[in-house]
Design a protein around this motif. Structure first.
Motif, PDB file in Angstrom:
ATOM      1  N   GLU A  32      -1.017  -3.249   5.556  1.00 53.31           N
ATOM      2  CA  GLU A  32      -1.177  -4.302   6.559  1.00 53.31           C
ATOM      3  C   GLU A  32       0.017  -5.253   6.543  1.00 53.31           C
ATOM      4  O   GLU A  32       0.503  -5.681   7.598  1.00 53.31           O
ATOM      5  CB  GLU A  32      -2.478  -5.065   6.309  1.00 53.31           C
ATOM      6  CG  GLU A  32      -3.730  -4.295   6.698  1.00 53.31           C
ATOM      7  CD  GLU A  32      -4.999  -5.103   6.491  1.00 53.31           C
ATOM      8  OE1 GLU A  32      -4.919  -6.185   5.869  1.00 53.31           O
ATOM      9  OE2 GLU A  32      -6.065  -4.662   6.943  1.00 53.31           O
ATOM     10  N   ASN A  33       0.520  -5.573   5.356  1.00 50.96           N
ATOM     11  CA  ASN A  33       1.708  -6.424   5.267  1.00 50.96           C
ATOM     12  C   ASN A  33       2.919  -5.745   5.899  1.00 50.96           C
ATOM     13  O   ASN A  33       3.729  -6.397   6.569  1.00 50.96           O
ATOM     14  CB  ASN A  33       2.008  -6.763   3.803  1.00 50.96           C
ATOM     15  CG  ASN A  33       1.065  -7.807   3.247  1.00 50.96           C
ATOM     16  OD1 ASN A  33       0.352  -8.473   3.992  1.00 50.96           O
ATOM     17  ND2 ASN A  33       1.051  -7.952   1.936  1.00 50.96           N
ATOM     18  N   THR A  77       1.729 -17.411   2.501  1.00 49.80           N
ATOM     19  CA  THR A  77       1.763 -16.399   3.553  1.00 49.80           C
ATOM     20  C   THR A  77       2.753 -16.798   4.631  1.00 49.80           C
ATOM     21  O   THR A  77       3.010 -17.989   4.849  1.00 49.80           O
ATOM     22  CB  THR A  77       0.363 -16.207   4.184  1.00 49.80           C
ATOM     23  OG1 THR A  77       0.446 -15.250   5.231  1.00 49.80           O
ATOM     24  CG2 THR A  77      -0.168 -17.516   4.747  1.00 49.80           C
ATOM     25  N   SER A  78       3.287 -15.793   5.297  1.00 55.04           N
ATOM     26  CA  SER A  78       4.179 -16.044   6.436  1.00 55.04           C
ATOM     27  C   SER A  78       3.417 -15.977   7.748  1.00 55.04           C
ATOM     28  O   SER A  78       4.004 -16.161   8.818  1.00 55.04           O
ATOM     29  CB  SER A  78       5.304 -14.993   6.445  1.00 55.04           C
ATOM     30  OG  SER A  78       4.750 -13.692   6.602  1.00 55.04           O
ATOM     31  N   LYS A  79       2.097 -15.732   7.673  1.00 54.68           N
ATOM     32  CA  LYS A  79       1.310 -15.494   8.885  1.00 54.68           C
ATOM     33  C   LYS A  79       0.741 -16.773   9.489  1.00 54.68           C
ATOM     34  O   LYS A  79       0.497 -16.839  10.691  1.00 54.68           O
ATOM     35  CB  LYS A  79       0.147 -14.532   8.577  1.00 54.68           C
ATOM     36  CG  LYS A  79       0.486 -13.377   7.643  1.00 54.68           C
ATOM     37  CD  LYS A  79       1.542 -12.441   8.195  1.00 54.68           C
ATOM     38  CE  LYS A  79       1.964 -11.400   7.165  1.00 54.68           C
ATOM     39  NZ  LYS A  79       0.891 -10.580   6.665  1.00 54.68           N
ATOM     40  N   LEU A  80       0.489 -17.797   8.658  1.00 51.19           N
ATOM     41  CA  LEU A  80      -0.132 -19.034   9.133  1.00 51.19           C
ATOM     42  C   LEU A  80       0.681 -20.245   8.686  1.00 51.19           C
ATOM     43  O   LEU A  80       1.342 -20.215   7.645  1.00 51.19           O
ATOM     44  CB  LEU A  80      -1.556 -19.176   8.575  1.00 51.19           C
ATOM     45  CG  LEU A  80      -2.585 -18.106   8.944  1.00 51.19           C
ATOM     46  CD1 LEU A  80      -3.895 -18.405   8.243  1.00 51.19           C
ATOM     47  CD2 LEU A  80      -2.787 -18.037  10.436  1.00 51.19           C
ATOM     48  N   ARG A  95      -4.534 -14.426   4.754  1.00 42.32           N
ATOM     49  CA  ARG A  95      -5.101 -15.250   3.694  1.00 42.32           C
ATOM     50  C   ARG A  95      -4.075 -15.622   2.614  1.00 42.32           C
ATOM     51  O   ARG A  95      -4.242 -16.624   1.930  1.00 42.32           O
ATOM     52  CB  ARG A  95      -6.264 -14.513   3.023  1.00 42.32           C
ATOM     53  CG  ARG A  95      -7.503 -14.414   3.897  1.00 42.32           C
ATOM     54  CD  ARG A  95      -8.564 -13.580   3.200  1.00 42.32           C
ATOM     55  NE  ARG A  95      -9.804 -13.577   3.947  1.00 42.32           N
ATOM     56  CZ  ARG A  95     -10.790 -14.449   3.789  1.00 42.32           C
ATOM     57  NH1 ARG A  95     -10.666 -15.408   2.907  1.00 42.32           N
ATOM     58  NH2 ARG A  95     -11.887 -14.379   4.504  1.00 42.32           N
ATOM     59  N   GLY A  96      -3.058 -14.794   2.410  1.00 48.05           N
ATOM     60  CA  GLY A  96      -2.096 -15.063   1.353  1.00 48.05           C
ATOM     61  C   GLY A  96      -2.645 -14.812  -0.037  1.00 48.05           C
ATOM     62  O   GLY A  96      -2.177 -15.397  -1.014  1.00 48.05           O
ATOM     63  N   GLU A  97      -3.660 -13.933  -0.151  1.00 49.68           N
ATOM     64  CA  GLU A  97      -4.292 -13.660  -1.437  1.00 49.68           C
ATOM     65  C   GLU A  97      -3.928 -12.296  -2.010  1.00 49.68           C
ATOM     66  O   GLU A  97      -3.989 -12.096  -3.219  1.00 49.68           O
ATOM     67  CB  GLU A  97      -5.820 -13.729  -1.300  1.00 49.68           C
ATOM     68  CG  GLU A  97      -6.360 -15.083  -0.918  1.00 49.68           C
ATOM     69  CD  GLU A  97      -7.862 -15.050  -0.704  1.00 49.68           C
ATOM     70  OE1 GLU A  97      -8.522 -16.007  -1.121  1.00 49.68           O
ATOM     71  OE2 GLU A  97      -8.356 -14.076  -0.110  1.00 49.68           O
ATOM     72  N   ALA A  98      -3.561 -11.349  -1.153  1.00 47.39           N
ATOM     73  CA  ALA A  98      -3.469  -9.955  -1.579  1.00 47.39           C
ATOM     74  C   ALA A  98      -2.419  -9.738  -2.657  1.00 47.39           C
ATOM     75  O   ALA A  98      -2.709  -9.192  -3.725  1.00 47.39           O
ATOM     76  CB  ALA A  98      -3.189  -9.063  -0.376  1.00 47.39           C
ATOM     77  N   VAL A  99      -1.170 -10.136  -2.395  1.00 41.35           N
ATOM     78  CA  VAL A  99      -0.091  -9.857  -3.345  1.00 41.35           C
ATOM     79  C   VAL A  99      -0.364 -10.542  -4.675  1.00 41.35           C
ATOM     80  O   VAL A  99      -0.197  -9.942  -5.750  1.00 41.35           O
ATOM     81  CB  VAL A  99       1.271 -10.299  -2.766  1.00 41.35           C
ATOM     82  CG1 VAL A  99       2.370 -10.150  -3.809  1.00 41.35           C
ATOM     83  CG2 VAL A  99       1.614  -9.477  -1.525  1.00 41.35           C
ATOM     84  N   ALA A 100      -0.784 -11.800  -4.641  1.00 37.32           N
ATOM     85  CA  ALA A 100      -1.095 -12.515  -5.886  1.00 37.32           C
ATOM     86  C   ALA A 100      -2.229 -11.838  -6.646  1.00 37.32           C
ATOM     87  O   ALA A 100      -2.193 -11.731  -7.882  1.00 37.32           O
ATOM     88  CB  ALA A 100      -1.458 -13.961  -5.578  1.00 37.32           C
ATOM     89  N   SER A 101      -3.242 -11.360  -5.918  1.00 34.91           N
ATOM     90  CA  SER A 101      -4.383 -10.694  -6.563  1.00 34.91           C
ATOM     91  C   SER A 101      -3.969  -9.375  -7.193  1.00 34.91           C
ATOM     92  O   SER A 101      -4.383  -9.051  -8.311  1.00 34.91           O
ATOM     93  CB  SER A 101      -5.497 -10.459  -5.542  1.00 34.91           C
ATOM     94  OG  SER A 101      -5.982 -11.684  -5.032  1.00 34.91           O
ATOM     95  N   ILE A 102      -3.154  -8.589  -6.479  1.00 29.48           N
ATOM     96  CA  ILE A 102      -2.684  -7.304  -7.021  1.00 29.48           C
ATOM     97  C   ILE A 102      -1.814  -7.539  -8.247  1.00 29.48           C
ATOM     98  O   ILE A 102      -1.951  -6.864  -9.274  1.00 29.48           O
ATOM     99  CB  ILE A 102      -1.911  -6.525  -5.948  1.00 29.48           C
ATOM    100  CG1 ILE A 102      -2.814  -6.190  -4.760  1.00 29.48           C
ATOM    101  CG2 ILE A 102      -1.333  -5.233  -6.536  1.00 29.48           C
ATOM    102  CD1 ILE A 102      -2.076  -5.637  -3.553  1.00 29.48           C
TER     103      ILE A 102
END
Length: 667
Positions: A32-33, A77-80, A95-102
């Motif tokens: 998605e990114n 995030t660069s989206k919002l 949300r800006g959570e995915a990369v940090a969570s992974i």
């Protein structure tokens, strides 16, 4: 009570449990990114079902050196930029959570290069971040995730097998191939290419995922209703699948599983599909961002609409018009000259399945009847980019007030149905289609406290009660007195103050059925080679299911083996199944995909055994000799609780008291 402020490494690992629960989640978030970065070519590589390695490579815009650290930070995030942006989300990630969570639960490395800049890389090992360094690479971004969940052994322990995890990743990749047909995808697993699309249109993408033959069994549709655009492919009236793995819905380009839409589709297909058959569809629903909420759950598996009734009515009316073949179907069907290309070199291994998602939010369920969404609004208004959610109901009210009584009543009659709040096959539309009723209809069931009783004790009690009831329903045949027959169909027996009516056909049918089942289970294994092998193409999840049951199928007498991609080759079959249609047989096998039961031949052949027993049994209206009556009861062994294979009772008990009540001897 002391309140503790969690450190970053703790709350990131907690967040990872919400966003990243399995390897397929890693693939989903990173692809998605890549799409949001404007990539036109995306490569996905996995090893050991994604547990050892997941690598996503794209040719998108890339990340500047100074932004690399920010990519690993939570809620970056660069989206919002502003809270108002949540009302107009046009990207897959936000949300800006995915990369940090992974990064918190794996060894992660990002190598990125912008068109004007140089390539830089940055690593983060289980939350411990390094420093950006010069690296080599083409324009775009390459994200490598290794040793997933190595610092969370509890989560690692509960992952599925490598094959099952890879099947779910392959499913997710096929969803992306379908949702973004303008992007070229390549999917590698264990170093082999499993899927490759060419970015040349939806028809080509559909051929890559399901095979070019599928297109011949589908209608291509494109419709605009009330500011909602519905397009894609739906199976024709005779094209069905054994499970829901062949259903894909994309709302504004995002793959979701939405109850409102799935219920509308099931309603449109209601009178065309038999039991345990499911429609095939790849549908794209485009709505103004203002009337859809994608911020329902961290995994973005579902969406919430401002008014489910409008969505339901639009989808149902379009699909039912096409399937019923009424005059409006011509408006919705894509004409031959408007169709896109089909890539001749497309890999035809079917692969779209139902991705594992969390439970659909009850808040998105529908509780009210569908309103007049089939007729155009009299005021000429519909959903537009400027229409606020609160305006939707006012528009419907204006329609009801201003439309002519005749048009309004006609519209209401055409769409006279309701949407259940929970799962269930479909609502009851205006046409006389039968549907399975949901457990509750429009009423939310209150949550009750869990029963603390030992479930094993409860199960034991249930089994004991069942055994006791069966014992009570069993009578010594020697105590029964045969009194004759009724209508040459029902045998009459008397025992004390009780009378029994036995359906001779149902009783004989059950006895033959039990004998056939026993013969099937204890038969001697003999195989028959096939002149031409049978090729079975399945989805990744079906492939994983069959692969795990290969030995069972071989023990039944099938010579079955892998045949590349997600296909199997059947070279021999049991002698006693010779002449059976293998497509029907394996459709029945695959219908048990979600049941968690082992494959048993008697379960798969239940309908055929029941049909054979019905044909061989004595019929109603045939007179039986005294010896035949006696033999039938002896074989029943006095069991009056038997049911025929179709569920009808074999015997009915009448007490003396019940008979005397009929004749008003007692009250």
């Amino acid at each position: 009570m002391k309140i503790n402020l969690l450190t970053a490494d703790v709350y990131n690992r907690i967040a990872a449990g919400e966003v990243i629960d399995r390897p397929y989640s890693v693939v989903k978030e990173l692809v998605e990114n890549a799409i949001d970065a404007g990539a036109t070519e995306i490569t996905v590589e996995v090893l050991q079902g994604g547990k050892k390695l997941v690598r996503i490579t794209d040719n998108g815009c890339g990340i500047e050196k100074e932004d690399l650290k920010g990519a690993f930070l939570p809620h970056a995030t660069s989206k919002l930029k502003h809270a108002d942006d949540l009302e107009h989300i046009a990207t897959l990630g936000f949300r800006g959570e995915a990369v940090a969570s992974i990064a918190a639960v794996s060894d992660m490395k990002i190598v990125s290069k912008t068109a004007e800049g140089e390539a830089y890389s940055l690593s983060c090992n289980c939350g411990v971040m390094g420093e950006p360094a010069r690296d080599g690479g083409a324009n775009g971004t390459c994200v490598t995730v290794e040793n997933l969940f190595r610092n969370t052994p509890a989560r690692l322990k509960f992952l599925k097998s490598d094959g099952q995890e890879e099947a779910d990743i392959a499913n997710m990749v096929t969803r992306f191939i379908l949702s973004r047909p303008e992007i070229s995808f390549t999917y590698f697993t264990e170093g082999r290419v499993k899927y490759r699309s060419f970015g040349d249109g939806l028809r080509s993408a559909l051929a890559v995922v399901y095979g070019a033959k599928t297109l011949a069994d589908c209608y291509e549709i494109s419709a605009d209703k009330h500011g909602i655009r519905l397009s894609g492919f739906i199976g024709n009236q005779n094209f069905s699948k054994p499970n829901r793995n062949y259903q894909s819905l994309f709302v504004n380009g995002r793959y979701v599983v939405n109850q409102t839409v799935s219920t509308a589709v099931a309603g449109a297909y209601g009178e065309y599909l038999m039991k345990r058959q499911y429609p095939f569809y790849v549908l794209f629903l485009e709505v103004p961002p203002e009337i859809v909420d994608v911020n329902v759950h961290p995994n973005k598996a579902d969406v919430r609409f401002a008014d489910n009734r409008v969505i339901y009515g639009s989808v149902y009316s379009v699909l039912s018009a096409v399937l019923d073949g009424n005059s409006r179907a011509l408006e919705y069907l894509v004409k031959e000259g408007e169709r896109g290309p089909v890539a001749e070199q497309a890999v035809s291994a079917p692969a779209a399945i139902e991705a594992p998602v969390s439970e659909i939010s009850a808040a998105a369920a529908v509780e009210t009847p569908v309103s007049d969404t089939n007729a155009p609004a009299a005021s000429g208004q519909a959903f537009t980019a400027k229409t606020a959610p609160s305006e939707v109901r006012r528009q419907e009210n204006r329609f009801a007030e201003s439309a002519s009584a005749m048009d309004y009543c006609a519209a209401k009659k055409e769409l006279q149905f309701e949407i259940p709040i929970t799962g269930g096959k479909s609502p009851a539309p205006a046409r006389d289609t039968e549907f399975e009723k949901p457990a509750f209809f429009g009423v939310k069931t209150p949550q009750t406290a869990p029963d603390k009783e030992d479930f094993f004790v409860e199960n034991k009690r249930f089994l004991e009660q069942s055994a006791q009831k069966a014992k009570q329903d069993k009578i010594d045949p020697a105590r029964l007195t045969y009194k004759g027959e009724l209508f040459r169909t029902y045998l009459i027996y008397e025992e004390g103050n009780d009378a029994y009516l036995v359906d001779q056909h149902a009783a004989h049918e059950r006895l033959i059925y039990d004998a056939l089942r026993e013969k099937c289970e204890t038969r001697k294994l003999a195989t028959q080679p096939m002149l031409v092998p049978y090729l079975l193409n399945v989805t990744p999840q079906e492939f994983s299911f069959l692969y795990g049951n290969l030995e069972t199928l071989r023990s039944l007498g099938f010579d079955i083996e892998e045949f590349g991609g997600t296909s199997f080759k059947v070279s021999a079959l049991p002698v006693d199944l010779n002449g059976m249609r293998l497509d029907e047989f394996f459709a029945e096998v695959l219908s048990q995909l979600d049941s968690l039961r082992a494959i048993r031949l008697t379960d798969i052949l239940k309908d055929k055994l029941a049909s054979a027993a019905c044909k061989a049994a004595v019929k109603g209206g045939e007179r039986l000799t005294d010896e035949e009556v006696r033999a039938l009861m002896e074989k029943m062994d006095g069991d009056m609780s038997l049911k025929c294979p179709h569920g009808r009772p074999v015997a009915v008990k009448l007490t003396k008291t019940e008979v005397e009540k009929i004749f008003k001897r007692i009250v």
